[in-house]
Design an enzyme around this catalytic site. Structure first.
Site, PDB file in Angstrom:
ATOM      1  N   CYS A 179       0.839  -1.263   0.214  1.00 49.48           N
ATOM      2  CA  CYS A 179       0.050  -0.103   0.023  1.00 49.48           C
ATOM      3  C   CYS A 179       0.858   1.111   0.061  1.00 49.48           C
ATOM      4  O   CYS A 179       2.203   1.168   0.213  1.00 49.48           O
ATOM      5  CB  CYS A 179      -0.904  -0.165   1.350  1.00 49.48           C
ATOM      6  SG  CYS A 179      -2.426   1.000   1.205  1.00 49.48           S
ATOM      7  N   ASP A 213      -6.603  -3.009  10.791  1.00 53.03           N
ATOM      8  CA  ASP A 213      -5.446  -2.081  10.779  1.00 53.03           C
ATOM      9  C   ASP A 213      -5.236  -1.677  12.201  1.00 53.03           C
ATOM     10  O   ASP A 213      -6.263  -1.800  13.231  1.00 53.03           O
ATOM     11  CB  ASP A 213      -5.611  -0.925   9.859  1.00 53.03           C
ATOM     12  CG  ASP A 213      -4.277  -0.104   9.596  1.00 53.03           C
ATOM     13  OD1 ASP A 213      -3.304  -0.640  10.257  1.00 53.03           O
ATOM     14  OD2 ASP A 213      -4.409   0.799   8.716  1.00 53.03           O
TER      15      ASP A 213
HETATM   16  O1  LIG Z   1      -0.982   4.924   4.637  1.00 51.12           O
HETATM   17  C1  LIG Z   1      -1.434   5.867   5.041  1.00 51.12           C
HETATM   18  O2  LIG Z   1      -0.886   6.968   4.903  1.00 51.12           O
HETATM   19  C2  LIG Z   1      -3.071   6.043   5.077  1.00 51.12           C
HETATM   20  C3  LIG Z   1      -3.792   7.466   5.483  1.00 51.12           C
HETATM   21  C4  LIG Z   1      -4.962   7.393   5.712  1.00 51.12           C
HETATM   22  C5  LIG Z   1      -5.627   6.253   5.394  1.00 51.12           C
HETATM   23  C6  LIG Z   1      -5.286   4.907   5.158  1.00 51.12           C
HETATM   24  C7  LIG Z   1      -3.753   4.953   4.968  1.00 51.12           C
HETATM   25  N1  LIG Z   1      -3.304   3.816   4.725  1.00 51.12           N
HETATM   26  C8  LIG Z   1      -4.177   2.407   4.393  1.00 51.12           C
HETATM   27  C9  LIG Z   1      -3.387   1.284   4.462  1.00 51.12           C
HETATM   28  O3  LIG Z   1      -3.797   0.223   3.913  1.00 51.12           O
HETATM   29  C10 LIG Z   1      -2.104   0.727   5.074  1.00 51.12           C
HETATM   30  O4  LIG Z   1      -1.295   0.064   4.268  1.00 51.12           O
HETATM   31  C11 LIG Z   1      -2.260   0.303   6.473  1.00 51.12           C
HETATM   32  O5  LIG Z   1      -2.589   1.648   7.306  1.00 51.12           O
HETATM   33  C12 LIG Z   1      -0.958  -0.300   7.146  1.00 51.12           C
HETATM   34  O6  LIG Z   1       0.106   0.796   7.273  1.00 51.12           O
HETATM   35  P1  LIG Z   1       1.292   0.351   8.089  1.00 51.12           P
HETATM   36  O7  LIG Z   1       1.247   0.422   9.419  1.00 51.12           O
HETATM   37  O8  LIG Z   1       2.422   1.555   7.292  1.00 51.12           O
HETATM   38  O9  LIG Z   1       2.134  -0.829   7.340  1.00 51.12           O
END
Ligand SMILES: O=C(O)c1ccccc1NCC(=O)[C@H](O)[C@H](O)COP(=O)(O)O
Length: 202
Positions: free
Chosen positions: A7, A123
């Site tokens: 993502c 999440d």
């Molecule tokens: O990733 C972002 O900045 C974000 C911002 C606002 C809404 C959703 C967002 N991300 C969604 C996702 O699917 C991410 O991959 C998920 O939150 C996991 O992130 P991480 O902990 O950094 O792997």
């Protein structure tokens, strides 16, 4: 085999590397985020990606017409709703929906059974950030969500913990963003390769 969603894609090079290493889904964030992409940027990247890869648009309480416009302009073929979108809202769309739940405790999963979505993405809850937190949640809580359908585990995954997450939760897919980044929106080739190898090795 566990699928992999990478993502926060903002660059063609990162998208192509992720596909080369074996990612199944790529996520494009249209919500407020350091990883946000413009419609044009997403369309340019998506045009380069094979049809077999899922292109996921990530939205956060956006108006219906905004989402429809993005679908038309970019070629995304999955919708990830990351806010407090209702079951009725999610059913308005023809594309498969991934409904995200930000998990703090058991109560965070109340209401999950009301949705008829393709997949649930779990999440981590953060008071100030909707996603991309780099934080894990209590994976034991995933078992409850799995009673309702397929789950994607997200939040703080990296090459060190992805195998444990898969072992404990047996998800349909794992989602990674900041755990394979050099800086927000810029992926680290080596971390991405190692993450995907580890996830596929389970
Ligand atoms: O990733 C972002 O900045 C974000 C911002 C606002 C809404 C959703 C967002 N991300 C969604 C996702 O699917 C991410 O991959 C998920 O939150 C996991 O992130 P991480 O902990 O950094 O792997």
């Amino acid at each position: 085999m566990t699928r992999i969603k990478v993502c926060g894609i903002t660059r063609i090079a990162d998208a192509l590397q992720a596909v080369k290493y074996g990612a199944d889904f790529l996520g494009f964030i249209f919500a407020d985020s350091p990883r946000r992409v413009s419609v044009e940027q997403a369309a340019r990247i998506i045009a380069e990606i094979p049809d077999s890869i899922g292109k996921v648009g990530v939205f956060l309480n956006h108006p219906y017409d905004f989402v429809k416009e993005i679908i038309k302009e970019t070629g995304i073929n999955y919708l990830q709703f990351h806010g407090s979108e209702s079951p009725e809202y999610c059913q308005e769309f023809r594309l498969p929906v991934i409904k995200a739940f930000r998990v703090r405790d058991e109560k965070s999963l109340v209401g999950l059974g009301c949705y008829q979505t393709a997949v649930y993405l779990l999440d981590s809850f953060h008071p100030d950030r909707a996603g991309g937190t780099g934080k894990t949640f209590d994976w034991q809580l995933a078992a409850k969500a799995a009673e309702y359908g397929k789950i994607i585990i997200a939040g703080g995954l990296n090459e060190e913990n992805v195998q444990k997450a898969i072992h404990l939760t047996r998800p349909f897919a794992v989602d990674v963003s900041s755990g394979i980044e050099k800086s927000p929106g810029i992926k680290d080739k080596l971390k991405m390769k190692r993450f995907i190898e580890k996830a596929k090795d389970r």
